[in-house]
Design an enzyme around this catalytic site. Structure first.
Site, PDB file in Angstrom:
ATOM      1  N   LYS A  52       0.842  -1.205   0.000  1.00 16.07           N
ATOM      2  CA  LYS A  52       0.000   0.000   0.000  1.00 16.07           C
ATOM      3  C   LYS A  52       0.874   1.251   0.000  1.00 16.07           C
ATOM      4  O   LYS A  52       0.587   2.230  -0.693  1.00 16.07           O
ATOM      5  CB  LYS A  52      -0.946  -0.019   1.211  1.00 16.07           C
ATOM      6  N   GLN A  96      -5.090  -1.875   9.524  1.00 15.75           N
ATOM      7  CA  GLN A  96      -4.779  -3.173   8.910  1.00 15.75           C
ATOM      8  C   GLN A  96      -5.246  -4.309   9.822  1.00 15.75           C
ATOM      9  O   GLN A  96      -4.937  -4.321  11.013  1.00 15.75           O
ATOM     10  CB  GLN A  96      -3.257  -3.261   8.675  1.00 15.75           C
ATOM     11  N   ASP A 119     -11.404   2.133   3.690  1.00 17.81           N
ATOM     12  CA  ASP A 119     -11.579   0.681   3.539  1.00 17.81           C
ATOM     13  C   ASP A 119     -13.065   0.299   3.514  1.00 17.81           C
ATOM     14  O   ASP A 119     -13.400  -0.847   3.220  1.00 17.81           O
ATOM     15  CB  ASP A 119     -10.911  -0.050   4.719  1.00 17.81           C
TER      16      ASP A 119
END
Ligand code: NDP
Length: 283
Positions: A52, A96, A119
């Site tokens: 990322k 994450q 997300d």
């Protein structure tokens, strides 16, 4: 023999377009920025986070990383999220997963400002997706829809089957396909005679985390097969949830692992960061 859906090429095309968009934004004083939080030492997470950061670098999106130790408390995690929520230079916040046992990931997702939830895991964005409203869509399902569209694969009216019902892939995938007017069935570990259901799929999306689990006898002739899985096979190589060798002889289209869904997930994250920066600046 199935046509290969090249996620690497499609993701590069999306990233190239986004790179131009970021240049324009920067000219107007808008500098998109992602903040990533990682708690603990999960080796796969380290690789994902690194990928990322590389993509952000490629697109000239600012990137900051917050690595927290395994013994971080929920209070500390929430404090960090709140600080990033208030930080006007940060447009997107990504937590994450997985995070250590003992921390509540749903509480953490809930704490992320929905406007910065790139997300798409905050309940507000999940709800908006269900209602068909503008929202941040979880990157993997969003990337799969883009892949199908890029290859001119009609979704409307198709029988779509999703195997796996996780909150981050299976459920939002089901919703995305439904929003595109597919007739959707979702399966999981308690589904009886899975092949009875998968065999009916015109579009089969598999996200279960079981190496090469889906065999050719579970797939309809001519089906479109999307493999989300990232596993390490017995030979030590990365493989998907679908037995590519077998299934590619039956399917009409198939995504490879690696090089299928994975790169699209990152491209759609970049897309969501740019969207967040634009929405927040009313550009
Ligand atoms: P989870 O472990 O959270 O969920 C797995 C799901 O699969 C569960 O719903 C489970 O059912 C179901 N399942 C497991 N075994 C079977 C089985 N034998 N038959 C039917 N259903 C089964 O996984 P994730 O959704 O997070 O990830 C799935 C895979 O996708 C993993 O390999 C992961 O690494 C990969 N992944 C890839 C991404 C990418 O960008 N390419 C992004 C995210 C994940 P139940 O609910 O009943 O337990």
């Amino acid at each position: 023999m199935a046509k290969i859906i090249d996620g690497k090429a499609v993701s590069q095309k999306i990233k190239n377009a986004l790179k131009e968009e970021v240049k324009e934004l920067r000219k107007n004083g808008i500098i998109p920025k992602l903040a990533v939080i990682m708690v603990g030492e999960d080796p796969s997470s380290k690789i994902y986070v690194r990928n990322k950061s590389i993509a952000c670098n490629e697109l000239e999106i600012e990137y900051e990383e917050h690595i927290l130790s395994n013994d971080t408390t929920m209070k500390e995690l929430l404090e960090l999220i709140n600080r990033l929520n208030k930080d006007n230079t940060v447009n997107g916040i990504l937590l994450q997963s997985p995070i250590p046992r003992g921390l509540d990931i749903n509480e953490a997702f809930k704490a992320i400002d929905p406007k910065k939830d790139v997300d798409g895991f905050n309940p507000v964005n999940v709800g908006k997706l269900c209602l068909g409203q503008d929202s941040f869509v979880s990157c993997t399902p969003y990337g799969i829809i883009k892949l199908l569209e890029e290859y001119g694969i009609e979704i409307e009216g198709k029988d779509a089957v999703v195997v796996g019902r996780s909150n981050i892939v299976g459920k939002p995938m089901m919703q995305c396909l439904l929003n595109k007017n597919a007739t959707v069935t979702i399966c999981h570990s308690k589904t009886i005679k899975l092949e009875r259901v998968t065999k009916k799929a015109d579009i089969l999306v598999v996200a279960i985390g079981q190496p090469k689990f889906i065999k050719s006898n579970m797939v309809k002739e001519g089906a479109i097969v999307i493999d989300v899985g990232i596993n390490r096979g017995k030979d030590g190589k990365i493989c998907g949830d679908v037995d590519f060798e077998e299934v590619s002889k039956v399917a009409s289209y198939i995504t490879p692992v690696p090089g299928g869904v994975g790169p699209m997930t990152i491209a759609m994250l970049m897309n969501n960061i740019v969207k967040a920066a634009k929405d927040q600046s009313k550009y």
